[in-house]
Design an enzyme around this catalytic site. Structure first.
Site, short mmCIF file in Angstrom:
data_model
loop_
_atom_site.label_atom_id
_atom_site.label_comp_id
_atom_site.label_asym_id
_atom_site.label_seq_id
_atom_site.Cartn_x
_atom_site.Cartn_y
_atom_site.Cartn_z
N HIS A 137 -7.84 41.96 35.97
CA HIS A 137 -8.31 40.82 35.18
C HIS A 137 -9.69 40.99 34.59
O HIS A 137 -10.17 40.11 33.88
CB HIS A 137 -8.33 39.55 36.03
CG HIS A 137 -6.98 38.93 36.18
ND1 HIS A 137 -6.47 38.03 35.28
CD2 HIS A 137 -6.02 39.12 37.11
CE1 HIS A 137 -5.25 37.67 35.66
NE2 HIS A 137 -4.96 38.32 36.77
N LYS A 163 -14.87 26.04 29.34
CA LYS A 163 -14.55 27.19 30.17
C LYS A 163 -15.66 27.35 31.20
O LYS A 163 -16.68 26.67 31.11
CB LYS A 163 -14.43 28.46 29.32
CG LYS A 163 -15.63 28.65 28.36
CD LYS A 163 -15.47 29.85 27.43
CE LYS A 163 -14.51 29.64 26.30
NZ LYS A 163 -13.32 30.44 26.38
N ARG A 164 -15.48 28.24 32.18
CA ARG A 164 -16.56 28.48 33.12
C ARG A 164 -17.84 28.84 32.35
O ARG A 164 -17.77 29.43 31.27
CB ARG A 164 -16.18 29.62 34.07
CG ARG A 164 -15.16 29.22 35.12
CD ARG A 164 -15.67 28.12 36.01
NE ARG A 164 -16.67 28.62 36.91
CZ ARG A 164 -16.52 28.75 38.22
NH1 ARG A 164 -15.39 28.37 38.80
NH2 ARG A 164 -17.47 29.24 38.99
N LYS A 169 -19.66 34.58 28.27
CA LYS A 169 -18.90 33.64 27.44
C LYS A 169 -19.79 33.00 26.36
O LYS A 169 -19.32 32.35 25.44
CB LYS A 169 -18.24 32.57 28.30
CG LYS A 169 -17.11 33.14 29.20
CD LYS A 169 -16.48 32.05 30.05
CE LYS A 169 -15.42 32.56 31.02
NZ LYS A 169 -14.08 32.65 30.41
N THR A 226 -7.26 32.26 28.08
CA THR A 226 -6.05 31.47 27.88
C THR A 226 -6.43 30.13 27.28
O THR A 226 -5.60 29.49 26.62
CB THR A 226 -5.29 31.23 29.21
OG1 THR A 226 -6.21 30.75 30.19
CG2 THR A 226 -4.63 32.51 29.69
N LYS A 272 -4.46 27.67 24.40
CA LYS A 272 -4.18 26.23 24.51
C LYS A 272 -4.68 25.50 23.27
O LYS A 272 -3.98 24.65 22.69
CB LYS A 272 -4.90 25.63 25.73
CG LYS A 272 -4.49 26.20 27.06
CD LYS A 272 -5.49 25.74 28.15
CE LYS A 272 -5.34 26.57 29.39
NZ LYS A 272 -6.48 26.43 30.33
C1 PLP Z 1 -7.34 27.29 30.74
C2 PLP Z 1 -8.39 26.95 31.70
C3 PLP Z 1 -9.40 27.89 31.99
C4 PLP Z 1 -9.51 29.22 31.28
O1 PLP Z 1 -10.25 29.07 30.10
P1 PLP Z 1 -10.83 30.30 29.29
O2 PLP Z 1 -11.35 29.71 28.04
O3 PLP Z 1 -9.68 31.23 29.02
O4 PLP Z 1 -11.88 30.93 30.12
C5 PLP Z 1 -10.37 27.54 32.90
N1 PLP Z 1 -10.35 26.34 33.51
C6 PLP Z 1 -9.40 25.42 33.26
C7 PLP Z 1 -9.45 24.12 33.95
C8 PLP Z 1 -8.39 25.70 32.35
O5 PLP Z 1 -7.44 24.78 32.12
#
Ligand code: PLP
Length: 827
Positions: free
Chosen positions: A378, A569-570, A575, A677, A681
């Site tokens: 990952h 995101k985190r 990022k 991911t 979304k």
């Molecule tokens: C989808 C999701 C992530 C991943 O987000 P990235 O933008 O791909 O880092 C992290 N936390 C939650 C709650 C999510 O639903």
């Protein structure tokens, strides 16, 4: 389950609504209604008149659970009878979110339950919001595991997910004076109606002690005399597939003391000793480690990893022997997938069980293990590559260290055969890192023990071959493969965006719920102004809902007609929330300079948690909040820019923000985001992406078309090149008056008058230590943001938004799972 009473408020009894003529079968609604009422009195021991929202939630969940259990048992039986190969998905994290609406939606009972509750005088929306998120994960990796579980059930692939039943999931984030604060999370406090405790299933997990080599020439087995034993107790959560296609189990392990030992101390009056022993055992499943993308490095973490791996493998082998009886047939019946290196101990643990318990000779055990196990990588971030001191292994897992050495003997012999005398190659492929203290390389362990190793986007899989696993790839060619991540459309489109889903059903037909490739049929409507208007209205409604939440929770008023620019995101330096924050400052300063220009009204929305020990990330959260404070208060900019930091980002928060997004920020330093991911979304829900050529962004661009995405910035190769030349960003700052001005403002304390030096460390790294290329990419990003402004409000924007939804079908986790099934698992 333990059903705790909470001090929830009692729901006022409303007049029952009159039943509608259309929709679900009235008889079924009545049956569900009576069932829920019966659960309130008979299971919860409450009078319906006094039932709290929490009681109603539990009662509804319990009634649904019964319906699921019936199907579940049937599916388990059929997998046993047909002897189909099963998938075992080992993951230290499952970021599930709420299960009630997920199960209702997949069973197509949402409307039935909503009406049944209404007949009881209870509001369904309030009830569903009572459920706490199951947040047994940090971010993308754990969410992927949850999407995969749902997809496997939907595709009727028999599977078991294995993980840890953490008593406390990911911490709850609060913001106080702009700083992140962490509070323990208590998802189990009000009882968990979804889990079934399996009192008949438990395994002993050993630690420490010593090993004795037997002298027999006919056996490779070794005796391990452990120093400590804990018990793994099983809790199963049913995972329901789409249209109730299939129900799989998520089996989570909880750590318990081994009763006789603790009792012994207790009987001798050593209460403190006994409770210390109990606490030591229970500590294993107490907390989720809250670090994203960094190896934890603590002994308790290694204990967690071994605990869940050993329990899972013992369970897998017990099931296999019960159903089949011949251990040698394991690869034909079981596919074990390791989600990152956290379950790497599955390699030596399976070998240990095969050799020591089933008496197989080493070469045969190795073949069986390798054919059964596969590993998903990952991350390429060096700080995330997991290694453990040999000394710790010696102390905690002596037999496993022994096996790792044996594996390494074979491994180094292969390296020597391929490149005789090549010392560098030997050191690079070794399971033991000898530089600076001897450490076990968990990535190498997973690689060497697996028949397939996959990356999670095309670019990431390519980079793996040339960076972390370059030498192992040379030694064991053709094992690395790509499986680009996906998301489950059931949760991330149908459930979270009912408005858009209704529109899609109308245009593409019901099939769109089952087959995401049907989304393509939207394309002819992308330029249709009537359709654009409807698409726009859906988005507008979703934005109005989010605006309402912002007003309620942050007391921040935003215009739902403004451009909603979202980064969720985190919080991590790679990022680059900082890049977004800097551009927000630049925009603010420019509006102040020229408040009457034709500005596009924007709402900048951020959300995400920082690891509690990650100082720089926490300072970035403070910066965003300080910027928000200044900007949101400044009447001179006439509300043209608003900034929101939404606390406690989790799956449920994402479900509200994803459908309300116009612009999706996917701006990681190229080469550093394995896939992402969140990007999928948001694009699926009709947001345009502003992003770098990183991770799955590249494949998203290829899918949606370069005209329908805003790509900017350095490529991964250029990043490597520039880093090699040094991290000083003076050239970039000299070339960009705008950037110079923004850094100046930070340095002068414009946004932190109470502590002008607060952001000096950030200004310093922007100038001289630009490892993440924030300064280097600033101008390109700013330029891309100007293009966003230009496109906003035009028909071209709507066309692009529709084409994003139309062309994201490939990113369904069903596609990803089918690829794993055919190329890796053979199911
Ligand atoms: C989808 C999701 C992530 C991943 O987000 P990235 O933008 O791909 O880092 C992290 N936390 C939650 C709650 C999510 O639903």
């Amino acid at each position: 389950m333990n059903i705790a009473k909470t001090a929830d408020r009692t729901v006022g009894q409303r007049a029952p609504a009159s039943p509608a003529a259309d929709g679900p079968d009235p008889a079924e609604i009545a049956a569900v209604r009576d069932d829920i009422r019966a659960k309130i009195t008979r299971v919860l021991g409450q009078e319906t008149e006094r039932a709290s929202l929490h009681d109603w939630y539990l009662a509804a969940a319990l009634s649904l659970r019964e319906r699921i259990a019936t199907r579940w048992l049937a599916d388990g039986r059929s997998a046993r009878v047909t002897g189909r190969k099963r998938v075992y998905y080992l993951s230290l994290e499952f970021l599930i979110g709420r299960l009630f609406t997920d199960a209702l939606s997949n069973l197509q009972l949402m409307e039935t339950y909503a009406r049944a509750l209404r007949e009881l005088g209870v509001d369904f929306r309030e009830v569903k919001d009572v459920e706490p998120d199951a947040a047994l994960g940090n971010g993308g990796l754990g969410r992927l595991a949850a999407c995969f579980m749902e997809s496997m059930a939907s595709l009727a692939i028999p599977a078991v997910g294995y993980g840890i039943r953490y008593e406390h999931g990911l911490f709850r984030q609060a913001i106080a004076q702009g700083w992140q604060q962490e509070f323990p999370e208590r998802w189990l406090e009000g009882g968990n109606p979804w889990e079934f405790e399996r009192f008949d299933i438990g395994y002993d997990i050993h630690f420490g002690g010593r090993i004795e080599h037997r002298t027999s020439p006919h056996s490779d087995s070794v005796a391990w005399i452990p120093g400590e034993t804990v018990r793994a107790a099983a809790f199963d959560t049913p995972i329901v597939g789409w249209r109730g296609a299939h129900v799989n189990a998520l089996r989570l392990w909880s750590a318990r003391p081994v009763a006789p030992l603790a009792l012994d101390a207790f009987n001798h009056g050593d209460y403190a000793g006994a409770s210390a022993q109990i606490a030591r055992a229970e500590a294993i499943s107490k907390f989720l480690y809250p670090s994203d993308e960094t190896a934890a490095g603590r002994e308790l973490r290694l204990r967690q990893e071994y605990f869940f791996v050993s329990a899972s493998l013992q369970d897998i082998l017990a099931r296999h022997m019960r159903e089949h009886g011949d251990i040698r047939a394991l690869p034909a019946r079981a596919a074990i997938q390791l989600n990152d290196t956290h379950p790497s101990l599955a390699v030596p643990e399976l070998l240990r069980l095969l050799v020591d318990r089933y008496d197989l000779p080493w070469p045969q055990a190795r073949r069986i293990a390798e054919e059964t196990i596969a590993y998903t990588n990952h991350t390429l971030l060096p700080e995330a590559l997991e290694t453990w001191p040999v000394e710790l292994f010696e102390r905690l897992l002596p037999r496993h260290l022994d096996i790792i050495y044996r594996l390494n003997t074979d491994n180094l012999a292969a390296a020597e055969r391929q490149r005789p005398g090549d010392i560098r190659f030997r050191a690079a492929t070794s399971l033991i890192d000898e530089t600076g203290g001897r450490r076990v390389r968990m990535g190498h362990l997973a690689f060497i023990g697996s028949h397939r190793i996959n990356g999670v986007s095309a670019m990431h899989s390519e980079l793996m071959k040339h960076t972390v696993f370059a030498d192992l790839n040379a030694l064991y060619p053709n094992r690395i493969t790509n499986k680009t991540n996906g998301i489950t459309f059931r949760r991330w489109l149908h459930q979270c965006n009912p408005g858009l889903t209704a529109l899609l059903r109308e245009v593409c037909g019901e099939r769109v719920l089952d087959d995401p490739t049907v989304l393509k049929e939207l394309e002819p409507f992308a330029n249709d102004s009537a359709f654009q208007a409807r698409f726009r209205t859906v988005k507008q409604d979703n934005k109005a809902r989010l605006a309402g939440d912002l007003l309620r929770t942050l007391s921040l008023a935003v215009d739902p007609a403004a451009l909603f620019d979202i980064q969720i995101k985190r919080i991590h330096e790679y990022k680059r929330q900082l890049l977004n924050a800097l551009d927000t400052i630049a925009r603010y300063l420019a509006i102040r300079d020229n408040p009457n220009a034709d500005w596009v009204p924007r709402v900048k929305i951020f959300a995400g948690k920082a690891a509690p020990s990650y100082r720089q990330a926490k300072l970035i959260i403070k910066l965003i909040n300080d910027i928000a404070d200044t900007i949101n208060r400044d009447a001179s900019i006439r509300g043209l820019l608003k900034v929101a930091f939404v606390p406690n980002y989790n799956v449920s928060a994402a479900e509200v923000m994803v459908p309300a997004c116009d612009l999706s920020e996917q701006i990681s330093t190229a080469g550093m985001e394995a896939s992402g991911t969140g990007n999928m979304k948001l694009a699926l829900n009709g947001a345009l992406t502003i992003g770098t050529l990183d991770g799955a962004n590249i494949e998203i661009r290829d899918a949606v078309g370069a005209d329908n995405i805003f790509i900017f910035g350095m490529t991964a190769d250029e990043v490597v090149e520039r880093r090699r030349a040094g991290l000083d960003a003076s050239d970039a700052i000299a070339a960009s008056p705008m950037l110079a001005r923004v850094i100046e403002a930070l340095d002068r304390g414009t946004f932190s008058p109470d502590d002008p030096a607060r952001f000096a460390p950030i200004a310093h790294s922007l100038r001289y230590l630009d490892h993440y290329m924030v300064s280097a990419d600033f101008d390109a990003y700013h330029h891309a943001q100007a293009q966003v402004d230009e496109r906003w409000g035009t028909a071209a924007w709507e066309t692009s938004a529709i084409l994003n939804t139309a062309r994201m079908g490939w990113f369904s986790a069903d596609r990803t799972i089918r690829d794993y099934a055919s190329d890796i698992w053979g199911v």
